[in-house]
Design a protein around this motif. Structure first.
Motif, PDB file in Angstrom:
ATOM      1  N   THR A   1       0.739  -1.245   0.005  1.00 29.85           N
ATOM      2  CA  THR A   1      -0.047   0.138  -0.044  1.00 29.85           C
ATOM      3  C   THR A   1       0.662   1.333   0.129  1.00 29.85           C
ATOM      4  OG1 THR A   1      -0.193  -0.017   2.269  1.00 29.85           O
ATOM      5  CG2 THR A   1      -1.888  -1.147   1.287  1.00 29.85           C
TER       6      THR A   1
ATOM      7  N   GLN B   1      -8.634   4.071  12.863  1.00 28.47           N
ATOM      8  CA  GLN B   1      -8.613   5.427  12.720  1.00 28.47           C
ATOM      9  C   GLN B   1      -7.573   5.555  11.534  1.00 28.47           C
ATOM     10  OE1 GLN B   1      -9.307   8.741  15.615  1.00 28.47           O
ATOM     11  NE2 GLN B   1      -9.157   6.880  16.964  1.00 28.47           N
ATOM     12  N   SER B   2      -6.974   4.755  11.000  1.00 29.21           N
ATOM     13  CA  SER B   2      -5.909   4.648   9.925  1.00 29.21           C
ATOM     14  C   SER B   2      -6.654   4.465   8.530  1.00 29.21           C
ATOM     15  CB  SER B   2      -4.823   3.868  10.209  1.00 29.21           C
ATOM     16  OG  SER B   2      -5.313   2.462  10.013  1.00 29.21           O
ATOM     17  N   ALA B   3      -6.382   5.306   7.521  1.00 33.64           N
ATOM     18  CA  ALA B   3      -6.647   4.873   6.164  1.00 33.64           C
ATOM     19  C   ALA B   3      -7.945   4.724   5.958  1.00 33.64           C
ATOM     20  CB  ALA B   3      -5.662   3.684   5.573  1.00 33.64           C
ATOM     21  N   SER B   4      -8.290   3.650   5.001  1.00 34.95           N
ATOM     22  CA  SER B   4      -9.770   3.306   4.279  1.00 34.95           C
ATOM     23  C   SER B   4     -10.009   1.864   4.887  1.00 34.95           C
ATOM     24  CB  SER B   4      -9.889   3.880   3.115  1.00 34.95           C
ATOM     25  OG  SER B   4      -9.149   2.870   2.420  1.00 34.95           O
ATOM     26  N   PRO B   5     -11.246   1.495   4.872  1.00 33.27           N
ATOM     27  CA  PRO B   5     -11.415  -0.030   5.036  1.00 33.27           C
ATOM     28  C   PRO B   5     -10.458  -0.760   4.039  1.00 33.27           C
ATOM     29  CG  PRO B   5     -13.496   0.902   5.342  1.00 33.27           C
ATOM     30  CD  PRO B   5     -12.570   2.074   4.817  1.00 33.27           C
ATOM     31  N   GLN B   6     -10.468  -0.248   2.611  1.00 33.58           N
ATOM     32  CA  GLN B   6      -9.853  -1.122   1.722  1.00 33.58           C
ATOM     33  C   GLN B   6      -8.546  -1.355   1.990  1.00 33.58           C
ATOM     34  OE1 GLN B   6     -12.114   1.530   1.311  1.00 33.58           O
ATOM     35  NE2 GLN B   6     -13.572   1.170  -0.273  1.00 33.58           N
ATOM     36  N   LEU B   7      -7.582   0.002   2.286  1.00 31.48           N
ATOM     37  CA  LEU B   7      -6.310  -0.244   2.760  1.00 31.48           C
ATOM     38  C   LEU B   7      -5.933  -1.140   3.981  1.00 31.48           C
ATOM     39  CD1 LEU B   7      -5.290   3.452   2.041  1.00 31.48           C
ATOM     40  CD2 LEU B   7      -4.633   1.407   0.579  1.00 31.48           C
ATOM     41  N   ARG B   8      -7.091  -0.841   4.998  1.00 37.07           N
ATOM     42  CA  ARG B   8      -6.635  -1.734   6.007  1.00 37.07           C
ATOM     43  C   ARG B   8      -6.668  -3.219   5.680  1.00 37.07           C
ATOM     44  NH1 ARG B   8     -10.000   2.184   8.494  1.00 37.07           N
ATOM     45  NH2 ARG B   8     -11.783   1.023   8.793  1.00 37.07           N
TER      46      ARG B   8
ATOM     47  N   ARG C   1     -10.159  15.656   7.887  1.00 38.06           N
ATOM     48  CA  ARG C   1     -11.423  15.313   7.469  1.00 38.06           C
ATOM     49  C   ARG C   1     -11.604  14.124   8.159  1.00 38.06           C
ATOM     50  NH1 ARG C   1      -7.997  14.643   3.087  1.00 38.06           N
ATOM     51  NH2 ARG C   1      -7.655  12.238   2.442  1.00 38.06           N
TER      52      ARG C   1
ATOM     53  N   SER D   1     -12.167  10.806   7.741  1.00 40.97           N
ATOM     54  CA  SER D   1     -11.625   9.356   7.301  1.00 40.97           C
ATOM     55  C   SER D   1     -10.543   9.663   6.424  1.00 40.97           C
ATOM     56  CB  SER D   1     -12.877   8.474   7.038  1.00 40.97           C
ATOM     57  OG  SER D   1     -13.214   8.904   5.691  1.00 40.97           O
ATOM     58  N   PHE D   2      -9.628   8.698   6.268  1.00 42.02           N
ATOM     59  CA  PHE D   2      -8.613   8.490   5.073  1.00 42.02           C
ATOM     60  C   PHE D   2      -7.905   9.722   5.083  1.00 42.02           C
ATOM     61  CE2 PHE D   2      -7.913   7.846   0.456  1.00 42.02           C
ATOM     62  CZ  PHE D   2      -6.577   6.930   0.604  1.00 42.02           C
TER      63      PHE D   2
END
Length: 325
Positions: free
Chosen positions: A30, A95-102, A231, A233-234
């Motif tokens: 990533t 609280q990190s990145a987005s669900p896809q990246l996690r 913002r 998220s992400f």
């Protein structure tokens, strides 16, 4: 993206054997793919370690927990043992990145992710981290997101990880395997401050591979991870705080405070912790500790707000956690 050789390692020993100066390990990819696409990273060979048996989350004999280096961030955040025993880590990961990246990012990759400083990614800008000796355009540029603690005239970039801030508060240990065998490093010593060599970001030796991270035996902490960002998220932290505290008979018996978004590495506020131990768990003391947490801050032209933001974040989190106790 430049051409590179691709090799899939069969085991840890082969991965270490294949390592070299122009070699990069590939896990979730990533961060590495972004760096290669922008030509910040130009490896001659990429060693795929994503299929190695390093994704387990296992209980340790002493009551701790071992996170495999290839465990996905989403997997760790959802693990019931993490949620019950180390909630500060689970909250940081969510609280990190987005669900896809996690779902792709790994524990080892998170430890090794590189700064998101815009000057680091801009090949037309001067950056000592990318090209030692080139200078640092962030010093006189738009430096709103940059470091206020532990920086140097060579580099004012910040470490982007949420997970690592929680690991610093937990006093986790990073386990490594390299040409000289295995060794373990406290996570608080794993990342380096920039000094005159900002290109050296960790204590990793040539060819070493992160294999796991150990969380210590569970203690009776109240803990939280709080993140302020542009913002919801992400987005990377402007300032974040991982705080663990134990209050007994109205006094602070134990405490850990780590800050993110303010330094080249997750920043442990040791002086603030020392001030709190044995002191009354009240708002006045928490306010003094919050001041101590950012003592020595040296803001740049556009990021002086970070010092006040960090103070308020630490003070508020301590008050809330003590109230729960």
């Amino acid at each position: 993206m430049r051409e590179f050789a691709y090799v899939r390692a069969a085991d840890v020993a082969e991965a270490v054997e294949l390592a070299g100066p122009q070699v990069r390990y590939l896990a979730g990819g990533t961060n590495l793919f972004d760096l290669m696409r922008e030509e910040v990273e130009r490896p001659e060979r990429v060693v795929d370690i994503s299929r190695l048996p390093l994704s387990a989350i296992e209980d340790l004999p002493d009551g701790g927990l071992r996170l495999g280096a290839l465990a996905r961030n989403a997997q760790v955040a959802a693990d019931d043992r993490v949620r019950r025993r180390y909630p500060v880590l689970g909250r940081a990961l969510l609280q990190s990145a987005s669900p896809q990246l996690r779902n792709r990012a790994t524990v080892g990759g998170n430890l090794l992710q590189r700064t998101r400083c815009r000057y680091f990614y801009d090949l037309g800008a001067a950056c000592n981290k990318r090209e030692p000796g080139a200078g640092c355009d962030a010093l006189g540029g738009f430096n709103r997101t940059h470091a206020i603690l532990g920086a140097s005239p060579s580099c004012v970039a910040v470490h982007p990880s949420d997970m690592c801030v929680a690991l610093a508060a937990l006093d986790a240990t990073v386990n490594l395997t390299g040409p000289d065998g295995e060794r373990s490093v406290p996570v608080t010593e794993f990342h380096l401050l920039p000094g005159e060599t900002p290109q050296a970001e960790t204590v990793l030796r040539a060819g070493e591979l992160v294999t796991s991270v150990d969380l210590p035996t569970e203690q009776r902490w109240r803990g939280d991870y709080v993140k302020v960002r542009d913002r919801a998220s992400f987005a990377f932290a402007l300032v974040s705080a991982a705080v663990l505290v134990r209050v007994e008979h109205g006094r602070t018996a134990a405490v850990r405070i780590a800050l993110g978004g303010v330094a080249h590495k997750p920043w442990r506020a040791y002086a603030a912790e020392e001030l709190l131990i044995g002191a009354a768990a009240d708002e006045a003391v928490f306010g003094r500790a919050a001041e101590e947490a950012v003592a020595g801050a040296r803001p740049l032209e556009h990021n002086a707000f970070k010092a006040e933001l960090a103070r308020r974040l630490v003070r508020r989190t301590l008050i809330e956690l003590a109230g729960r106790s």
